[in-house]
Design a protein around this motif. Sequence first.
Motif, mmCIF file in Angstrom:
data_model
loop_
_atom_site.group_PDB
_atom_site.id
_atom_site.type_symbol
_atom_site.label_atom_id
_atom_site.label_comp_id
_atom_site.label_asym_id
_atom_site.label_seq_id
_atom_site.Cartn_x
_atom_site.Cartn_y
_atom_site.Cartn_z
ATOM 1 N N GLU A 3 0.833 -1.200 0.000
ATOM 2 C CA GLU A 3 0.000 0.000 0.000
ATOM 3 C C GLU A 3 0.868 1.250 0.000
ATOM 4 O O GLU A 3 1.768 1.404 0.813
ATOM 5 C CB GLU A 3 -0.899 -0.004 1.241
ATOM 6 N N GLN A 5 1.259 5.571 -0.149
ATOM 7 C CA GLN A 5 0.634 6.823 0.262
ATOM 8 C C GLN A 5 1.020 7.931 -0.719
ATOM 9 O O GLN A 5 2.215 8.182 -0.920
ATOM 10 C CB GLN A 5 1.121 7.219 1.656
ATOM 11 N N GLN A 7 1.943 11.379 -2.111
ATOM 12 C CA GLN A 7 2.621 12.541 -1.542
ATOM 13 C C GLN A 7 2.132 13.810 -2.229
ATOM 14 O O GLN A 7 1.991 13.835 -3.467
ATOM 15 C CB GLN A 7 4.134 12.422 -1.734
ATOM 16 N N ALA A 186 4.188 8.690 -4.900
ATOM 17 C CA ALA A 186 3.748 7.954 -3.720
ATOM 18 C C ALA A 186 4.934 7.238 -3.079
ATOM 19 O O ALA A 186 5.917 6.900 -3.749
ATOM 20 C CB ALA A 186 2.668 6.933 -4.098
ATOM 21 N N GLY A 188 5.953 4.258 0.271
ATOM 22 C CA GLY A 188 5.401 3.222 1.127
ATOM 23 C C GLY A 188 6.448 2.189 1.490
ATOM 24 O O GLY A 188 7.645 2.415 1.317
#
Length: 195
Positions: A3, A5, A7, A186, A188
């Motif tokens: 997964e 995240q 930014q 992103a 993670g």
Amino acid sequence: MSEMQVQPWSAGTWTTPPVAVTEDGPDLLVTAAQGSDAWRHTSYGFVHDDAHALLAPLPSPGAVEVTFDLGWDGQFDQAGLVLRADAETWLKAGVEFSDGSPQVGAVVTLGRSDWSVAPVPGWAGRRVTVRASRAGDAVTVRARVDDEPFRLVRLAYLPPDVAVQAGPYCCAPTRPGLVVRFRRWATGPADTALH
């Protein structure tokens, strides 16, 4: 993949500011300066350290993904992601237009740069995602077009004890006017599998 995240573009700091940066909804439009590049010594004999990279700290282990539209055809135009410790220790991976075709590849620099590429003519005009996953002394680079499966681009050494910053980058070694539409940045967890 783990997964990730997303930014915000504001999370990063430019290594070298681009000619122009515009937010267009969730996207970031970046205009590269003519002559911008990232390379150290090997074969060409020059050092360029003025690519436009938008970087923020990346933990180790950790992973970064950058998505952009592949809409250019100028010689050596390029975009993707960078992991950077300092001017002599970095990795860039993405798509570069070379010899009449888009090429997916990576440059690893440990004092001197190397370059590995593979032609991907079918990627022109499509959406590309590049992923770099760092764990221990290894960075695993993968890329894909649209929603196709990721393919392995490179398994590279990076010293395990150096802190890095990571994020999207672009540059235009030979011409003015390159504009890259970045869709997503992103971070993670690192991947559990090397390849």
